[in-house]
Design an enzyme around this catalytic site. Structure first.
Site, PDB file in Angstrom:
ATOM      1  N   GLU A  28       0.859  -1.188   0.000  1.00  0.00           N
ATOM      2  CA  GLU A  28       0.000   0.000   0.000  1.00  0.00           C
ATOM      3  C   GLU A  28       0.897   1.242   0.000  1.00  0.00           C
ATOM      4  O   GLU A  28       2.022   1.222   0.521  1.00  0.00           O
ATOM      5  CB  GLU A  28      -0.875  -0.027   1.260  1.00  0.00           C
ATOM      6  CG  GLU A  28      -1.768   1.192   1.407  1.00  0.00           C
ATOM      7  CD  GLU A  28      -2.848   1.020   2.477  1.00  0.00           C
ATOM      8  OE1 GLU A  28      -2.894  -0.046   3.140  1.00  0.00           O
ATOM      9  OE2 GLU A  28      -3.650   1.951   2.632  1.00  0.00           O
ATOM     10  N   ASN A  73      -6.668   1.442   2.706  1.00  0.00           N
ATOM     11  CA  ASN A  73      -7.373   2.698   2.943  1.00  0.00           C
ATOM     12  C   ASN A  73      -6.925   3.779   1.959  1.00  0.00           C
ATOM     13  O   ASN A  73      -7.709   4.658   1.595  1.00  0.00           O
ATOM     14  CB  ASN A  73      -7.130   3.181   4.377  1.00  0.00           C
ATOM     15  CG  ASN A  73      -7.671   2.211   5.412  1.00  0.00           C
ATOM     16  OD1 ASN A  73      -8.525   1.383   5.122  1.00  0.00           O
ATOM     17  ND2 ASN A  73      -7.169   2.301   6.647  1.00  0.00           N
ATOM     18  N   ASN A 173     -12.083  -0.785  -1.056  1.00  0.00           N
ATOM     19  CA  ASN A 173     -11.451  -1.362   0.133  1.00  0.00           C
ATOM     20  C   ASN A 173     -12.269  -1.019   1.380  1.00  0.00           C
ATOM     21  O   ASN A 173     -12.604   0.160   1.587  1.00  0.00           O
ATOM     22  CB  ASN A 173     -10.039  -0.792   0.302  1.00  0.00           C
ATOM     23  CG  ASN A 173      -9.364  -1.287   1.571  1.00  0.00           C
ATOM     24  OD1 ASN A 173      -9.020  -2.463   1.671  1.00  0.00           O
ATOM     25  ND2 ASN A 173      -9.200  -0.414   2.550  1.00  0.00           N
ATOM     26  N   GLU A 174     -12.586  -2.025   2.167  1.00  0.00           N
ATOM     27  CA  GLU A 174     -13.221  -1.835   3.501  1.00  0.00           C
ATOM     28  C   GLU A 174     -14.271  -0.725   3.473  1.00  0.00           C
ATOM     29  O   GLU A 174     -14.242   0.202   4.289  1.00  0.00           O
ATOM     30  CB  GLU A 174     -12.148  -1.551   4.556  1.00  0.00           C
ATOM     31  CG  GLU A 174     -11.223  -2.725   4.767  1.00  0.00           C
ATOM     32  CD  GLU A 174     -10.298  -2.616   5.984  1.00  0.00           C
ATOM     33  OE1 GLU A 174     -10.187  -1.539   6.589  1.00  0.00           O
ATOM     34  OE2 GLU A 174      -9.670  -3.651   6.317  1.00  0.00           O
ATOM     35  N   TYR A 245      -6.841  -8.992  11.531  1.00  0.00           N
ATOM     36  CA  TYR A 245      -5.534  -8.786  12.177  1.00  0.00           C
ATOM     37  C   TYR A 245      -5.675  -9.209  13.635  1.00  0.00           C
ATOM     38  O   TYR A 245      -6.674  -8.882  14.278  1.00  0.00           O
ATOM     39  CB  TYR A 245      -5.126  -7.311  12.121  1.00  0.00           C
ATOM     40  CG  TYR A 245      -4.893  -6.801  10.724  1.00  0.00           C
ATOM     41  CD1 TYR A 245      -3.682  -7.036  10.073  1.00  0.00           C
ATOM     42  CD2 TYR A 245      -5.875  -6.075  10.056  1.00  0.00           C
ATOM     43  CE1 TYR A 245      -3.464  -6.559   8.779  1.00  0.00           C
ATOM     44  CE2 TYR A 245      -5.652  -5.597   8.761  1.00  0.00           C
ATOM     45  CZ  TYR A 245      -4.445  -5.843   8.130  1.00  0.00           C
ATOM     46  OH  TYR A 245      -4.225  -5.374   6.852  1.00  0.00           O
ATOM     47  N   GLU A 293      -6.494  -9.353   3.318  1.00  0.00           N
ATOM     48  CA  GLU A 293      -5.642  -8.743   4.356  1.00  0.00           C
ATOM     49  C   GLU A 293      -5.687  -9.657   5.570  1.00  0.00           C
ATOM     50  O   GLU A 293      -6.756  -9.885   6.143  1.00  0.00           O
ATOM     51  CB  GLU A 293      -6.132  -7.343   4.762  1.00  0.00           C
ATOM     52  CG  GLU A 293      -5.866  -6.282   3.721  1.00  0.00           C
ATOM     53  CD  GLU A 293      -6.204  -4.875   4.191  1.00  0.00           C
ATOM     54  OE1 GLU A 293      -6.012  -4.581   5.391  1.00  0.00           O
ATOM     55  OE2 GLU A 293      -6.662  -4.085   3.361  1.00  0.00           O
ATOM     56  N   GLN A 350       1.391  -6.584   5.370  1.00  0.00           N
ATOM     57  CA  GLN A 350       1.713  -6.288   4.000  1.00  0.00           C
ATOM     58  C   GLN A 350       3.068  -6.921   3.687  1.00  0.00           C
ATOM     59  O   GLN A 350       3.456  -7.848   4.415  1.00  0.00           O
ATOM     60  CB  GLN A 350       1.708  -4.781   3.805  1.00  0.00           C
ATOM     61  CG  GLN A 350       0.314  -4.196   4.109  1.00  0.00           C
ATOM     62  CD  GLN A 350       0.130  -2.745   3.709  1.00  0.00           C
ATOM     63  OE1 GLN A 350       0.970  -2.151   3.049  1.00  0.00           O
ATOM     64  NE2 GLN A 350      -0.979  -2.142   4.129  1.00  0.00           N
TER      65      GLN A 350
HETATM   66  O1  AHR Z   1      -3.106  -2.986   6.054  1.00  0.00           O
HETATM   67  C1  AHR Z   1      -3.314  -1.813   6.766  1.00  0.00           C
HETATM   68  C2  AHR Z   1      -4.740  -1.308   6.670  1.00  0.00           C
HETATM   69  O2  AHR Z   1      -5.603  -2.189   7.323  1.00  0.00           O
HETATM   70  C3  AHR Z   1      -5.338  -1.203   5.286  1.00  0.00           C
HETATM   71  O3  AHR Z   1      -5.033   0.000   4.670  1.00  0.00           O
HETATM   72  C4  AHR Z   1      -6.794  -1.285   5.555  1.00  0.00           C
HETATM   73  O4  AHR Z   1      -7.493  -1.856   4.481  1.00  0.00           O
HETATM   74  C5  AHR Z   1      -6.918  -2.107   6.819  1.00  0.00           C
HETATM   75  O5  AHR Z   1      -7.728  -1.510   7.739  1.00  0.00           O
END
Ligand code: AHR
Length: 501
Positions: A28, A73, A173-174, A245, A293, A350
């Site tokens: 990103e 993001n 995205n999201e 995450y 992700e 990432q």
């Molecule tokens: O990977 C970091 C961030 O986590 C990304 O930009 C977003 O999509 C997610 O919230």
């Protein structure tokens, strides 16, 4: 005293074919992922375009099949036109997602060149936050249309005669997250994603599209979001996305290592939701999952909260991964493989510097974090078909997940290479685990490798000064004799046992 776990591995217990894109990653425009990560003109290893070849070499070790780009993001406020054409004319923008300055030295064409150098493909995301169908159709015309139209001829004028032929595209995205620029309700996003998908496929019918699922299973709209979005988009997309995450915030290792039960439940829930929509729509098509992700992310939260805004490439999201993080990442990879029938793409988020397996120092070396190794092992050996391993394992107690087996395990068979690989995590804190495997179905195979990652220090990390503090070693004691596999999995360890014919 060691405990014993028993497994049966059989070629008929097929989960599904593994799509190589299961081992994808993500870059990103965030922190030092691009600037100072993959791109650093003036670095001793930089090539003529400014790409760090030391980083490319490490990425090649990982055999990353696909890299999601440019966000995240970031993409929800990105004007792709800022990043093409002569670099001197490109604007410096206030980047609102991460509150930095984006200089646009790297854009679509440079990233495509970089991907070729790194032997990987691009998974491109379009901006459905501040923009919509019009810009998405222009971008795909720019990237994928051969010539003879406004945007394809613009690409040619920019020095790229051949189209990039990018196959996999994310529709935003999201978009459920209030932190996202231009976040939307499920109906708003579903309609926009549907219309954007139609326009993009009219430009290039060969592409595959990913609709945004929830940004996490803890979102209040989780489930309902997927259902509504898919009602709008089902006929037009191939995938729906999942993101997760984890972090060991309470320093509670038993609970931390059990988090993959949550990941597994998340995957099964999204798959069921897809199938419920399929039934309602009387569709014959199956929508697959793109876990685009996933990772551990928590170490850097405190430092990021104090970071000054409007810098170019500040050191954001720079988690230094511990040995115990590598164990969880290993288990997350096992979970993806266990669901290989439905999860066809996934991106470790990432790839460089930003919550990443590869770290760099500006002007200095690049090194492998602890999580590099399980990711590399899965990417190299986890190709072919995933096999459901029948497990009988002692369990352990923890705060959130009830009794959890100490053994986490999956197998893959690669018929071309005539190899079988068993991936296993011993989550037992009390001691080593004896693994006893019924592998009578693999007559003629022998154990050719048993890689182990273990450490006396759960919090050990690799740094530029000590890049090899935590690394795997070969020489585990796995043997296959008369159809029975015997191996010792050390206390809290990641294991890769390969058998060859
Ligand atoms: O990977 C970091 C961030 O986590 C990304 O930009 C977003 O999509 C997610 O919230």
């Amino acid at each position: 005293m060691s405990q014993t776990a028993r497994v049966i591995v059989h070629p008929e217990f097929k989960i599904g074919d593994i799509d190589p894109r299961l081992f994808g990653s993500f870059i990103e425009h965030l922190g030092r992922a691009v600037y100072g990560g993959i791109y650093e003109p003036g670095h001793p290893s930089a090539d003529e375009q400014g790409f760090r070849t030391d980083v490319i070499d490490l990425i090649k070790e990982l055999k990353v099949p696909i890299v999601r780009y440019p966000g995240g993001n970031f993409v929800s406020g990105y004007n792709w036109e800022d990043g093409v054409g002569p670099v001197e004319g490109r604007p410096r923008r206030l980047e609102l997602a991460w509150r930095t300055i984006e200089p646009n030295y790297v854009g679509t064409n440079e990233f495509f060149d970089w991907a070729k150098k790194a032997d990987t493909e691009v998974m491109m995301a379009v901006n459905l936050g501040t923009r919509g169908a019009d810009d998405a159709r222009n971008l795909i015309e720019y990237c994928n249309h051969p010539s003879g139209s406004l945007y394809s001829d613009m690409r040619i004028k920019h020095g790229y005669r051949e189209p990039h032929k990018i196959k996999t595209w994310c529709l935003g995205n999201e978009m459920d997250g209030p932190w996202q620029i231009g976040s939307k309700t499920a109906d708003e996003y579903g309609r926009l994603a549907c219309e954007t998908a139609k326009a993009m496929k009219w430009v290039d019918p060969t592409i595959e599209l990913v609709a945004c699922g929830s940004s996490g299973s803890g979102m209040p709209t989780f489930g309902a979001w997927e259902s509504t979005v898919l009602e709008h988009t089902y006929d037009h997309v191939e995938f729906v996305s999942l993101h997760t995450y984890y972090g060991n915030r309470d320093n509670d290792l038993p609970n931390y290592l059990a988090r993959t039960l949550d990941m597994d439940h998340f995957i099964k829930s999204v798959a069921s939701t897809c199938d419920a929509v399929k039934a309602r729509l009387k569709s014959k098509k199956t929508v697959h999952l793109s876990f685009d992700e996933w990772n551990v992310w928590f170490h850097s939260n405190g430092a990021d909260a104090k970071m000054d805004p409007w810098q170019v490439a500040p050191p954001q999201l720079e988690d230094a991964y511990t040995f115990e993080d590598a164990l969880l990442v290993g288990s997350m990879l096992i979970t993806l493989l266990k669901n290989a029938d439905r999860v066809k793409m996934a991106c470790l988020a990432q790839l460089v510097n930003v919550i990443a397996p590869i770290m760099t120092a500006n002007g200095g070396p690049a090194w492998r974090q602890t999580i590099f190794y399980p990711y590399m092992h899965a990417s190299i050996y986890g190709r072919g078909t995933a096999l459901d391993v029948r497990i009988q394992s002692p369990g352990y107690d923890n705060k959130d997940f009830g009794e959890v087996p100490v053994l986490d395990c999956v197998a893959t068979v690669n018929e071309d290479a005539e190899t079988v690989t068993i991936f296993a995590v011993n989550r037992d804190q009390s001691g080593s685990l004896n693994l006893e495997g019924d592998l009578r179905a693999f007559a003629g195979y022998t154990v050719t490798q048993h890689l182990i990652m273990e450490s006396d220090d759960l919090k050990a990390v690799n740094t530029s000064e000590r890049p090899n503090r935590v690394i795997p070693h070969a020489g585990g004691n796995g043997i296959l004799c008369a159809g029975t596999l015997r191996a010792t999995l050390p206390k809290l360890s990641w294991n890769v046992i390969t058998l060859s014919r």
